[in-house]
Design an enzyme around this catalytic site. Structure first.
Site, PDB file in Angstrom:
ATOM      1  N   GLU A 207      -3.834  -5.132  -4.850  1.00  0.00           N
ATOM      2  CA  GLU A 207      -2.791  -5.805  -4.070  1.00  0.00           C
ATOM      3  C   GLU A 207      -1.839  -6.560  -4.979  1.00  0.00           C
ATOM      4  O   GLU A 207      -2.257  -7.190  -5.943  1.00  0.00           O
ATOM      5  CB  GLU A 207      -3.424  -6.798  -3.099  1.00  0.00           C
ATOM      6  CG  GLU A 207      -4.131  -6.172  -1.936  1.00  0.00           C
ATOM      7  CD  GLU A 207      -3.188  -5.536  -0.925  1.00  0.00           C
ATOM      8  OE1 GLU A 207      -2.041  -6.012  -0.778  1.00  0.00           O
ATOM      9  OE2 GLU A 207      -3.607  -4.564  -0.280  1.00  0.00           O
TER      10      GLU A 207
ATOM     11  N   ASP B 154       3.729  -0.580   2.061  1.00  0.00           N
ATOM     12  CA  ASP B 154       3.788  -1.141   0.709  1.00  0.00           C
ATOM     13  C   ASP B 154       3.422  -0.103  -0.360  1.00  0.00           C
ATOM     14  O   ASP B 154       2.708   0.839  -0.063  1.00  0.00           O
ATOM     15  CB  ASP B 154       2.865  -2.365   0.615  1.00  0.00           C
ATOM     16  CG  ASP B 154       1.423  -2.080   1.017  1.00  0.00           C
ATOM     17  OD1 ASP B 154       1.228  -1.530   2.102  1.00  0.00           O
ATOM     18  OD2 ASP B 154       0.517  -2.413   0.244  1.00  0.00           O
TER      19      ASP B 154
ATOM     20  N   HIS C  58       0.127   2.261  -1.171  1.00  0.00           N
ATOM     21  CA  HIS C  58      -0.550   2.220   0.121  1.00  0.00           C
ATOM     22  C   HIS C  58       0.151   3.149   1.111  1.00  0.00           C
ATOM     23  O   HIS C  58      -0.484   3.810   1.916  1.00  0.00           O
ATOM     24  CB  HIS C  58      -0.502   0.783   0.632  1.00  0.00           C
ATOM     25  CG  HIS C  58      -1.738   0.334   1.312  1.00  0.00           C
ATOM     26  ND1 HIS C  58      -1.929  -0.971   1.675  1.00  0.00           N
ATOM     27  CD2 HIS C  58      -2.855   0.975   1.711  1.00  0.00           C
ATOM     28  CE1 HIS C  58      -3.099  -1.105   2.260  1.00  0.00           C
ATOM     29  NE2 HIS C  58      -3.676   0.068   2.292  1.00  0.00           N
TER      30      HIS C  58
END
Length: 93
Positions: free
Chosen positions: A21, A70, A60
């Site tokens: 992330e 994203d 993603h």
């Protein structure tokens, strides 16, 4: 390097992917430090998993299209790939 298993249920892609992330939004450019840190992580993953390459890194939105957006249009994929390639060439395993 042991990679922990995800506890996410119902997502088969967790069986064959590693999620990383980044803080940001789809349309806001990411900071240079984020690209540098991400590239370093990907370089180490490429060393740990020889079948992985910079070209195999996807967002993603690529593994869950329509559900995830994203890292978005502001993400500089060519920059990340060049940083990873450079990292692998400068410090080969």
């Amino acid at each position: 390097m042991p990679v922990p298993r995800s506890g996410a249920a119902g997502s088969a892609c967790n069986d064959f992917s590693i999620g990383i992330e980044l803080e940001g939004t789809d349309a806001t450019p990411y900071a240079p430090e984020q690209y540098g840190t991400l590239a370093g992580i990907v370089v180490e993953l490429c060393r740990a998993y020889p079948t992985l390459s910079a070209d195999a890194v996807v967002g993603h939105s690529d593994v869950a299209p329509g559900r995830k957006s994203d890292p978005g249009i502001a993400f500089d994929w060519p920059l990340l790939r060049s940083l990873v390639s450079y990292g692998l060439e400068v410090r080969p395993a």
